[in-house]
Design an enzyme around this catalytic site. Sequence first.
Site, short mmCIF file in Angstrom:
data_model
loop_
_atom_site.label_atom_id
_atom_site.label_comp_id
_atom_site.label_asym_id
_atom_site.label_seq_id
_atom_site.Cartn_x
_atom_site.Cartn_y
_atom_site.Cartn_z
N ALA A 236 0.81 -1.22 0.00
CA ALA A 236 0.00 0.00 0.00
C ALA A 236 0.84 1.26 0.00
CB ALA A 236 -0.90 0.00 1.23
N ASP B 222 1.20 -7.60 14.65
CA ASP B 222 2.26 -6.73 14.11
C ASP B 222 2.30 -5.41 14.86
OD1 ASP B 222 3.21 -5.38 10.84
OD2 ASP B 222 4.41 -6.10 12.53
C1 5FR Z 1 -0.91 14.13 8.23
O1 5FR Z 1 -0.88 12.75 8.57
C2 5FR Z 1 0.31 12.08 8.30
C3 5FR Z 1 1.45 12.68 7.79
C4 5FR Z 1 2.59 11.89 7.56
C5 5FR Z 1 3.79 12.55 6.99
O2 5FR Z 1 3.96 13.74 7.09
N1 5FR Z 1 4.59 11.73 6.29
C6 5FR Z 1 5.74 12.31 5.57
C7 5FR Z 1 5.68 11.80 4.13
C8 5FR Z 1 6.90 12.28 3.36
N2 5FR Z 1 8.14 11.83 4.02
C9 5FR Z 1 9.29 12.31 3.26
C10 5FR Z 1 8.22 12.34 5.41
C11 5FR Z 1 7.04 11.85 6.26
C12 5FR Z 1 2.59 10.52 7.89
C13 5FR Z 1 1.44 9.92 8.40
C14 5FR Z 1 0.29 10.70 8.59
N3 5FR Z 1 -0.90 10.21 9.08
C15 5FR Z 1 -1.42 8.96 9.00
C16 5FR Z 1 -0.82 7.91 8.28
C17 5FR Z 1 -1.47 6.68 8.33
C18 5FR Z 1 -2.65 6.54 9.07
C19 5FR Z 1 -3.19 7.61 9.75
N4 5FR Z 1 -2.57 8.79 9.69
C20 5FR Z 1 -3.04 5.19 8.96
C21 5FR Z 1 -4.24 4.58 9.61
N5 5FR Z 1 -2.17 4.53 8.20
N6 5FR Z 1 -1.21 5.42 7.82
C22 5FR Z 1 -0.14 4.99 7.04
C23 5FR Z 1 -0.35 3.99 6.08
C24 5FR Z 1 0.74 3.58 5.31
CL1 5FR Z 1 0.49 2.38 4.11
C25 5FR Z 1 2.02 4.09 5.49
C26 5FR Z 1 2.22 5.08 6.45
C27 5FR Z 1 3.58 5.67 6.65
C28 5FR Z 1 4.44 4.82 7.53
C29 5FR Z 1 3.93 4.91 8.92
N7 5FR Z 1 3.66 3.79 9.52
O3 5FR Z 1 3.73 6.02 9.44
C30 5FR Z 1 1.14 5.52 7.22
#
Ligand code: 5FR
Length: 302
Positions: free
Chosen positions: A40, A151
């Site tokens: 995903a 997990d």
């Molecule tokens: C505003 O909300 C978010 C922002 C970010 C973020 O800023 N990520 C950046 C992306 C770009 N890179 C360079 C830096 C981090 C990351 C996660 C956010 N929120 C956020 C992310 C979420 C969820 C809820 N809420 C759920 C539920 N599933 N996932 C989900 C799903 C997948 Cl497949 C992968 C990831 C990323 C890896 C991880 N485990 O965090 C997350």
Amino acid sequence: VDLPSPIDSQIVIETYTDSTGTECQKRYRKGNFLGKGGFAKCYELTDLESNIKYAAKWITKASLSKPRAKQKLKSEIQIHRSLEHQHVVKFHHHFEDKYNIYILLEICKNKSLNDLVKRRKRLKEVEAKCYIAQIISGMKYMNNRNVIHRDLKLGNLFLNEKMEVKIGDFGLAAKVVFDGEKKRTICGTPNYIAPEVLSSRVGHSYEVDLWSLGVITFTMLFGRPPFETRDVKLTYRKIKSNNYSFPSHVIVSDESKDFIKSLLKTDPKSRLGLDKIMDHEFLQNYPELLPASTLSCPPSRS
Ligand SMILES: COc1cc(C(=O)NC2CCN(C)CC2)ccc1Nc1cc2c(cn1)c(C)nn2-c1cc(Cl)cc(CCC(N)=O)c1
């Protein structure tokens, strides 16, 4: 501001038939890339009608060619959509179009506990207690619904705007159909995998999540997982031989170490159970929630 034109790949259209059998469409705008995991990719998706934002997991149908992958996704959706709890990521809904399957989930603006620990290096005990208490609340709910997560790790624990912890990613979860049923498939993330999953002689059950909770607590307080090495095979050997130690340069109370020891037991049956875990010394007093300031700096020693 010019809105993207409908044919722009930034717009996702969900077609569905409403209760009168009329074909309807919902439109969403694809926003920032939030990250990826397994098959995903996760993007912000905004419902153009309600303006509600979701964390949308996109899985391309092309990546689901193997029946195993299809079955895993089906099980993730089936288990996650059946859960509703303050400390479990809300499953809104899912749909598919010609190319992708979309799973719309509660967005947690303060990302994951993994991002937090990486940024802060390690957390104070008061923070670990606050987060662990919320995770246990979600684990008790899953346990009552006969669901094993399998997990649990910092990267699957999300923080919403209010700094509440939400358990996410049910891609490896399993439903225990009858009491005493044992699961056999080896799964999980190397650092967090319980020894019985690795030995896979006797099968495993709920207790694997208790082991992961011990790994999560250790990682929050010491800044790295207890069995981490450069080589996964060596990590598995350390897990099976219960070979870990508390870094002496980090000052951590005896009750915190005792809490971790009571969960990192090789014998699943001797791990501190969910029925007694909240009586442990480690969880006697902690704040309901932490201020968002702790996303970047430790809580004051007030
Ligand atoms: C505003 O909300 C978010 C922002 C970010 C973020 O800023 N990520 C950046 C992306 C770009 N890179 C360079 C830096 C981090 C990351 C996660 C956010 N929120 C956020 C992310 C979420 C969820 C809820 N809420 C759920 C539920 N599933 N996932 C989900 C799903 C997948 Cl497949 C992968 C990831 C990323 C890896 C991880 N485990 O965090 C997350």
